[in-house]
Write an enzyme that holds these catalytic residues in place. Structure first.
Site, short mmCIF file in Angstrom:
data_model
loop_
_atom_site.label_atom_id
_atom_site.label_comp_id
_atom_site.label_asym_id
_atom_site.label_seq_id
_atom_site.Cartn_x
_atom_site.Cartn_y
_atom_site.Cartn_z
N HIS A 1 -14.31 0.85 -0.67
CA HIS A 1 -13.23 0.14 -0.28
C HIS A 1 -12.19 0.72 0.39
CE1 HIS A 1 -14.58 -3.23 -3.44
NE2 HIS A 1 -15.21 -3.00 -2.30
N GLY B 1 -16.22 1.65 -15.70
CA GLY B 1 -14.88 0.72 -15.25
C GLY B 1 -14.64 -0.09 -14.12
N THR B 2 -15.70 -1.06 -14.19
CA THR B 2 -15.62 -2.22 -13.11
C THR B 2 -15.93 -3.33 -13.66
OG1 THR B 2 -16.48 -3.00 -11.10
CG2 THR B 2 -17.75 -1.66 -12.33
N SER B 3 -15.04 -4.59 -13.36
CA SER B 3 -15.34 -5.98 -13.86
C SER B 3 -16.72 -6.51 -13.34
CB SER B 3 -14.22 -6.81 -13.68
OG SER B 3 -13.81 -6.83 -12.47
N TYR C 1 0.81 -1.25 0.10
CA TYR C 1 0.09 -0.06 0.07
C TYR C 1 0.85 1.13 -0.03
CZ TYR C 1 -4.04 -3.02 0.15
OH TYR C 1 -4.93 -3.83 0.02
N GLN D 1 -15.40 1.96 -5.87
CA GLN D 1 -14.56 1.09 -5.36
C GLN D 1 -13.21 1.55 -5.25
OE1 GLN D 1 -15.83 -3.10 -6.65
NE2 GLN D 1 -16.77 -1.74 -8.38
N ASN D 2 -13.01 2.54 -5.88
CA ASN D 2 -11.25 2.95 -5.97
C ASN D 2 -10.91 3.62 -4.60
OD1 ASN D 2 -11.36 2.40 -8.53
ND2 ASN D 2 -11.84 4.41 -9.34
N VAL D 3 -9.65 3.33 -4.40
CA VAL D 3 -9.02 3.91 -3.06
C VAL D 3 -8.38 5.20 -3.32
CG1 VAL D 3 -9.24 1.71 -1.86
CG2 VAL D 3 -7.05 2.05 -3.20
N ASP D 4 -8.32 5.58 -4.69
CA ASP D 4 -7.50 6.84 -4.67
C ASP D 4 -8.43 7.90 -4.42
OD1 ASP D 4 -9.12 7.49 -7.15
OD2 ASP D 4 -8.16 5.87 -8.33
P1 OAD Z 1 -11.00 -4.69 -12.11
O1 OAD Z 1 -9.74 -4.48 -12.29
O2 OAD Z 1 -11.65 -5.98 -11.53
O3 OAD Z 1 -11.74 -4.15 -13.43
C1 OAD Z 1 -11.30 -3.15 -14.13
C2 OAD Z 1 -12.41 -2.85 -15.27
O4 OAD Z 1 -12.06 -1.61 -15.66
C3 OAD Z 1 -12.64 -4.05 -16.22
O5 OAD Z 1 -13.95 -4.14 -16.68
C4 OAD Z 1 -12.01 -3.10 -17.39
O6 OAD Z 1 -12.44 -3.70 -18.86
C5 OAD Z 1 -12.12 -1.79 -17.28
N1 OAD Z 1 -11.23 -0.51 -17.97
C6 OAD Z 1 -9.83 -0.87 -17.96
N2 OAD Z 1 -9.45 0.44 -18.45
C7 OAD Z 1 -10.41 1.13 -18.63
C8 OAD Z 1 -10.78 2.34 -19.37
N3 OAD Z 1 -9.76 3.11 -19.64
N4 OAD Z 1 -11.86 2.80 -19.09
C9 OAD Z 1 -13.06 2.29 -19.21
N5 OAD Z 1 -12.89 0.99 -18.55
C10 OAD Z 1 -11.49 0.54 -18.31
O7 OAD Z 1 -11.08 -3.37 -11.20
P2 OAD Z 1 -12.72 -3.39 -10.22
O8 OAD Z 1 -13.74 -3.95 -10.74
O9 OAD Z 1 -12.84 -1.82 -9.53
O10 OAD Z 1 -10.72 -4.39 -4.12
O11 OAD Z 1 -12.25 -4.15 -8.93
C11 OAD Z 1 -12.92 -4.34 -7.88
C12 OAD Z 1 -12.23 -4.72 -6.76
O12 OAD Z 1 -11.33 -5.46 -6.70
C13 OAD Z 1 -11.31 -3.23 -6.30
O13 OAD Z 1 -11.88 -2.33 -5.52
C14 OAD Z 1 -10.20 -3.75 -5.39
C15 OAD Z 1 -9.97 -5.16 -6.10
O14 OAD Z 1 -9.58 -6.28 -5.45
C16 OAD Z 1 -10.08 -4.44 -3.12
O15 OAD Z 1 -8.76 -4.32 -3.11
C17 OAD Z 1 -10.92 -4.53 -1.72
#
Ligand code: OAD
Length: 235
Positions: free
Chosen positions: A109, A174-176, A58, A91-94
């Protein structure tokens, strides 16, 4: 426009939101979880076993954050505030939403630029330097990153559910959508709401919500400014 007349809009953002600022996502090719094991750096057990390694992970993220800037996507979301009552549930920590100027941000988060006491749960303070094992709260408890690790409770969830239920417009960015409970939030959207999902590689949203979600496939920094302009036009 009067605040009371504004429609409610919630943004559910994930790591893709900050990708164009230079922060690696977690699950994309070359994402953070390819280089690090969740079990070693992102669980309470990891912290108990090897707090120095967890701090190191971190500390690196926090140091990097001090050298990146909000992107066009973050800035576009700020413009929404002139026409909508906007809440960002991230969900972002930034802190890039805040630095862009968004006024209402809820971090599901946790936050990288904060640490908290392992002894006094309410002792949460701003922190920009590397965290060491010698850093303590006034009661002598060790300080830990203010991050919700896997297996820990997401205390902001109830508030987030209410915000999504009340929203007229839901904008997912931007979340999976694989990490629960955050990924389940979308299922609380009201049937009358409009739902948009902006992602470079959108996941499948299951159920009735999925059928009525408008998907925009591409980078958030390029797509959000025009989507925001369109939403403002319709407001
Ligand atoms: P992920 O890394 O799982 O997913 C990132 C998403 O962003 C994917 O769907 C990509 O297709 C998309 N992506 C990448 N670049 C992009 C861009 N330039 N514009 C738009 N979309 C883009 O991240 P999260 O879903 O945020 O938690 O992950 C959720 C949680 O898992 C996080 O908060 C973190 C992690 O483990 C903890 O650490 C507790």
């Amino acid at each position: 426009m009067n605040q009371r007349n504004k429609k409610k809009l919630v943004v559910l953002s994930g790591a893709g939101m900050s990708a164009e600022s230079g922060i690696r996502t977690f699950r994309d090719h070359d994402g953070l979880w390819e280089g690090f094991s969740i079990d070693e750096v992102a669980t309470h057990e990891a912290w108990e076993r090897n707090p120095m390694l967890v701090n190191q992970f971190y500390n690196q993220r926090r140091q990097q954050l001090l050298h990146v800037e909000p992107n066009a996507g973050h800035h576009a979301l700020v413009d929404l505030e002139s026409h909508f009552d906007v809440t960002i549930v991230t969900q972002n920590v930034d802190d890039l939403h805040e630095r862009a100027g968004s006024s209402n941000v809820l971090h599901l988060h946790g936050e990288l630029r904060k640490v908290r006491s392992t002894k006094l749960p309410t002792y949460i303070i701003d922190w920009d330097k590397p965290l060491t094992l010698e850093d303590k709260c006034p009661e002598g408890g060790m300080l830990r990153p203010h991050i919700v690790w896997f297996g820990e409770e997401v205390t902001m969830m109830d508030r987030a559910v209410r915000i999504v239920e009340d929203a007229d417009v839901v904008l997912i960015v931007g979340t999976s959508m694989v990490v629960y409970p955050a990924a389940g939030l979308i299922q609380f959207a009201s049937r009358a709401s409009m739902v948009y999902y902006v992602d470079k590689n959108p996941a499948t949203i299951h159920g009735p919500i999925g059928n009525r979600t408008k998907i925009l496939s591409g980078p958030a920094g390029s797509l959000l400014p025009s989507l925001v302009a369109q939403l403002i036009n319709q407001a």
